[in-house]
Design an enzyme around this catalytic site. Structure first.
Site, PDB file in Angstrom:
ATOM      1  N   SER A 217       5.786   2.451   0.915  1.00 52.26           N
ATOM      2  CA  SER A 217       4.532   1.833   1.340  1.00 52.26           C
ATOM      3  C   SER A 217       4.395   1.904   2.865  1.00 52.26           C
ATOM      4  O   SER A 217       4.419   2.992   3.426  1.00 52.26           O
ATOM      5  CB  SER A 217       4.483   0.388   0.824  1.00 52.26           C
ATOM      6  OG  SER A 217       3.190  -0.135   0.871  1.00 52.26           O
ATOM      7  N   ASP A 442      -1.905   4.592  -7.881  1.00 52.31           N
ATOM      8  CA  ASP A 442      -1.307   3.573  -7.022  1.00 52.31           C
ATOM      9  C   ASP A 442      -2.443   2.788  -6.368  1.00 52.31           C
ATOM     10  O   ASP A 442      -3.254   3.357  -5.638  1.00 52.31           O
ATOM     11  CB  ASP A 442      -0.437   4.240  -5.958  1.00 52.31           C
ATOM     12  CG  ASP A 442       0.347   3.260  -5.101  1.00 52.31           C
ATOM     13  OD1 ASP A 442      -0.172   2.163  -4.817  1.00 52.31           O
ATOM     14  OD2 ASP A 442       1.477   3.590  -4.704  1.00 52.31           O
ATOM     15  N   HIS A 470       2.596   0.811  -7.940  1.00 49.34           N
ATOM     16  CA  HIS A 470       2.837   1.118  -6.536  1.00 49.34           C
ATOM     17  C   HIS A 470       4.197   1.772  -6.352  1.00 49.34           C
ATOM     18  O   HIS A 470       5.219   1.221  -6.748  1.00 49.34           O
ATOM     19  CB  HIS A 470       2.774  -0.196  -5.749  1.00 49.34           C
ATOM     20  CG  HIS A 470       2.832  -0.023  -4.264  1.00 49.34           C
ATOM     21  ND1 HIS A 470       2.250   1.027  -3.596  1.00 49.34           N
ATOM     22  CD2 HIS A 470       3.413  -0.798  -3.303  1.00 49.34           C
ATOM     23  CE1 HIS A 470       2.452   0.894  -2.306  1.00 49.34           C
ATOM     24  NE2 HIS A 470       3.166  -0.200  -2.101  1.00 49.34           N
TER      25      HIS A 470
END
Length: 501
Positions: A217, A442, A470
């Site tokens: 991320s 995602d 995710h």
């Protein structure tokens, strides 16, 4: 519009396999190559490791507060290590995202979720708290009660009116002033560029000539920034669930809202196939009922057993929290069912998980505070009304469920220090291959960002996981796992464009 990065990697304590025992670590001489002057003492420092839990040892690294002016003072960086002993090929630094998530806790509390067993056996796995975060020299803003007011407080003014915006701005200003007063002067230096420099320092004091890195991320932006600054040392980097460093804050917020809208549709489609689903009929009918629930909570917040009121903003936080992993969909179903019956407790539990709030009202970490500090320094403030109006039209067309709750004044407009970050493509010319992993649906870091980053990087390699949720590595897809581990362990570069169904 706030135009900020919405969220970090959703952490989990689940373990996929039995974790190998830690072995006695091999001491390596710090790597000081290419370092001179005022920075040499930092890279040459010797670390004092102590046991800190079964299978782990930990230490603190001293770093300059201001990398441009090392005489300005020092900060401390907390790191934890699970060692592979003599079998270790070196260190593997891991970052879970955020900005503001604790890499120390990520590794120490959920090692088998952070990395797969094969990586544990081949590397000294290193978790670290970036500057401003957790056990490192940290951003500090409000006490728990005041944080509750900031994160969960209900604004009584009608939504999207000047009075509502003024109330939000006043609350943001109170928060920002508290951060400045309580953070011991570190706020101007809480930037991703400085954190990337810290990461190179960690690499050096651990004795690694080049960096092995796995970032999730926001950790992809940290890793890409490292590769931009130190391409010759960026040996084997995997960036999973990428941020596109070239997009503006407004574009980030808009794209994420569209991603969460897509994830919501996928969730509702699945929900309608179960007997527990509180909605029925077609997908469009379920979406209509869901929007009606949000509108009802917006008009009349729900009182929780602890006295807190569930605002529609807190409910949206709870919903998007569950969108991070398909495994959370069943819990969201329970939360929506309860909310329809006037019980907000499950939705609060989801939002509390996102905000790191404990059941007793304390906060487990400073994620929310560090999150704001990084974003307000990394993203230029945008105040072009035409751009915001255009973004709102896109939201209303492509994310109609979340659009009404995705706008408001930018909290960084009242941050006490001007941003220093830039939004531009990163090429990292001269780096080793950089593997970028993207998941097709995602919601938090939409797939298009992974595609874009892989194209920007001179030596970018795209691996695609087809699926929900995710990030892609260590999520049960053997194709992705083999590509990532084969690269980090053996240097086997995946085929660019590899698609893992």
């Amino acid at each position: 519009m706030a135009g900020m990065v919405v969220a970090s990697v959703a952490l989990s304590g689940c373990l996929y396999a039995q974790i190998p025992e830690s072995a006695p670590a091999v001491t390596r001489t710090p790597d000081t190559s290419g370092v001179s002057g005022d920075l040499l003492p930092y890279y040459a420092q010797k670390l004092d490791w102590t046991a800190c839990g079964a299978g782990f040892d930990c230490t603190d690294v001293t770093a300059p507060l201001d990398w441009e002016n090392p005489d300005a003072g020092d900060i401390s960086l907390a790191i934890v290590r699970h060692s592979a002993g003599a079998a270790a090929q070196g260190s593997l630094l891991v970052n879970p995202g955020g900005p503001g998530a604790s890499g120390y806790d990520f590794v120490a509390d959920s090692l088998g979720y952070a990395v797969g067993v094969d990586l544990i056996e081949k590397f000294d796995v290193i978790g670290f708290d970036p500057r401003g975060v957790g056990r490192s020299t940290a951003v500090s803003c409000l006490d728990p009660k005041a944080m509750d007011d900031y994160l969960y407080g209900v604004i009584d003014e009608p939504r999207n009116t000047p009075e509502w915006e003024a109330a939000l701005t006043a609350r943001d200003k109170t928060f920002a002033e508290a951060c400045d007063a309580n953070s011991q002067g570190i706020l101007p230096y809480i930037t991703t560029v400085n954190s990337a420099r810290d990461m190179d320092l960690i690499r050096g004091v651990l004795g690694d000539e080049t960096l092995n890195y796995l970032g999730y991320s926001y950790g992809t932006f940290l890793g890409a920034t490292y590769a931009k600054l130190y391409p010759e040392r960026a040996q084997r980097l995997v960036l999973d669930g990428a941020l596109d460093p070239s997009v503006s804050g407004t574009q980030v917020g808009t794209t994420q809202a569209i991603g969460f809208e897509s994830a919501l549709r996928a969730y509702l489609s699945d929900c309608l196939t179960t007997k527990e689903c509180p909605f029925n009929g077609t997908l469009d009918e379920a979406l209509s009922d869901f929007r009606a629930l949000l509108s009802a909570v917006s008009r009349s917040p729900l009182r929780n057993g602890d006295g807190r009121m569930l605002s529609v903003d807190t409910m949206v936080t709870g919903v998007i929290t569950a969108m991070y992993s398909q495994q959370s969909w069943g819990y969201l179903t329970k939360g929506l069912t309860a909310a329809l019956q006037g019980d907000p407790s499950v939705m609060f539990a989801l939002a509390d998980s996102y905000n790191s709030r404990n059941p007793d009202g304390s906060y487990a970490d400073n994620t929310a505070e560090a999150f704001m500090a990084y974003n307000c320094m990394d993203y230029p403030v945008e105040d072009d009304q035409a751009t915001e109006d255009a973004a709102m039209k896109v939201l209303e067309a492509k994310a109609p469920t979340f659009a009404p709750y995705w706008q408001g004044p930018d909290p960084c407009e009242v941050w006490p220090y001007p941003p220093v970050g830039v939004r531009e493509p990163i090429t990292a010319s001269g780096s080793g291959p950089i593997v970028v992993v993207g998941t097709t649906n995602d919601p938090a870091t939409p797939y298009e960002w992974s595609v874009s980053l892989a194209k920007q990087l001179q030596n970018g390699v795209l691996v695609t996981r087809v699926g929900e949720g995710h990030t892609g590595y260590n999520k049960g897809n053997s194709c992705v796992d083999q590509a990532v581990e084969g690269y980090l362990i053996d240097g086997m570069v995946p085929e660019d464009g590899l698609r893992c169904e």
